[in-house]
Design an enzyme around this catalytic site. Sequence first.
Site, PDB file in Angstrom:
ATOM      1  N   LYS A 278     -14.533 123.503  -6.687  1.00 42.40           N
ATOM      2  CA  LYS A 278     -14.428 124.886  -6.245  1.00 42.40           C
ATOM      3  C   LYS A 278     -13.068 125.258  -5.680  1.00 42.40           C
ATOM      4  O   LYS A 278     -12.533 124.565  -4.823  1.00 42.40           O
ATOM      5  CB  LYS A 278     -15.500 125.164  -5.183  1.00 42.40           C
TER       6      LYS A 278
ATOM      7  N   GLY B 144     -12.789 111.236  -0.134  1.00 50.49           N
ATOM      8  CA  GLY B 144     -13.842 111.635  -1.052  1.00 50.49           C
ATOM      9  C   GLY B 144     -13.743 111.018  -2.436  1.00 50.49           C
ATOM     10  O   GLY B 144     -13.502 109.825  -2.599  1.00 50.49           O
TER      11      GLY B 144
ATOM     12  N   ARG C   7     -16.019 101.312   4.246  1.00 48.28           N
ATOM     13  CA  ARG C   7     -15.927 101.970   5.559  1.00 48.28           C
ATOM     14  C   ARG C   7     -16.157 100.990   6.704  1.00 48.28           C
ATOM     15  O   ARG C   7     -15.615 101.182   7.794  1.00 48.28           O
ATOM     16  CB  ARG C   7     -16.926 103.126   5.641  1.00 48.28           C
TER      17      ARG C   7
ATOM     18  N   GLY D  86     -14.500 116.061   4.136  1.00 48.65           N
ATOM     19  CA  GLY D  86     -14.348 117.388   4.737  1.00 48.65           C
ATOM     20  C   GLY D  86     -13.327 117.403   5.859  1.00 48.65           C
ATOM     21  O   GLY D  86     -12.584 118.371   6.033  1.00 48.65           O
TER      22      GLY D  86
END
Length: 422
Positions: free
Chosen positions: A206, A374, A40, A397
């Site tokens: 999920k 992610g 990053r 996200g």
Amino acid sequence: MAKLTIKDVNLSGKRVFVRVDYNVPIEEKEGRMVVTDLTRIRETLPTLNHLIGQGARLILAAHLGRPKGKREPSMSLAPVAAELAGLLGRRVQFVDDCVGKEVRETALSLKEGEVLLLENVRYHAEEEANDPAFAAALAEGAEAYVNDAFGSAHRAHASTEGVARLVAQRGGPCLAGLLMERELKFLGEELEAPARPFVVILGGAKVSDKIMVIDRLLEKADTILIGGAMAYTLRLAQGHKTGRSLVEADKVDVAKAALEKAKARKVPFLLPVDDVVAVPVKTGQLDKKGKPIVDYQNIRVNADLDCPADAAGLDIGPATVKAYAAAVAKAKTILWNGPMGLFEDKRFAAGTIGIAQAVASATQSGATSIIGGGDSVKALNKAKLGDRVTFMSTGGGASLEFLEGRGLPGVAALADKPAVAG
């Protein structure tokens, strides 16, 4: 709408508040905190070098972890400042706060091309509250605003939205950095009208995390491939037994709706035809984060769509990898978000690595591959294939929310490019 970028405005001599994403993995080694992955930090170098080359005076702001408004020494950005200095090949000044007299004096004394990194903005609870007074303190002296932290752009925090608004009110430019520009290009423009066939690979735990993405991509995708624990909620919706696999029993209706929509739109919506299962056994121990450590026994490939009663599904099986790889090989555009299993454990990593290899191979054959942040990025890097895909998003996200079609506050705060008369 395309955003103005640092390539569109000359910021020579200006004090520029730059929001970067330095939420990097960091751990203690031999008594000091060490950054364990520089990805990053490296991703921001093109933006920083461009601004330094223009002679801008840089004030960098970032968060690290979740200190919840308190000073947590293990989440200090001081180690990041040292790493950044080495990567830039120049001094990076560091102040152990992000507001206050010392910050103000240091920022005002910056010379052209000099760099200041502020301490973790989340040491102050006002950051996440987007407190106007805190935003004003952060923005003090800033003549321009640049956001290069796509991974934080889905939060309306002081450093991502409040400061930008104040700078704009003062007549200063609010611009996208070069990394932000690439994120918006690949997750936005490239997927608006993708080259076909367009294959989407979705994994993770999920269905509830991905259902809005599934719903939106069913409008565009030619094929959707499902892996990870979310596959078991979909299997449950089909009436199959899922054993001790991770499922969202309360989301079965949502899963059924997704399956029905795929059928109605005649979009191939592929679920695993086999999987790797194991019997989970509690050890009574906790990991470093305080979570129970589970041992897995009797690991085997299960070719039945019903999962054994005593076992949990933890990876896609070899037949599924082969089928998914064949679909990926035909793709001209690939979007991948989420691992195929518990890839952090090498015993359950073969499925994710197999998909990573298929995506890399298709990319080398001319496909555009977009990795939605992610764990998918971690998996590609783990397989040493990160440099063989077209683009890897830095946003977790934020990537999902953007793919869902939601507006991101940190992006909305940036100036739009003027419309070109046609």
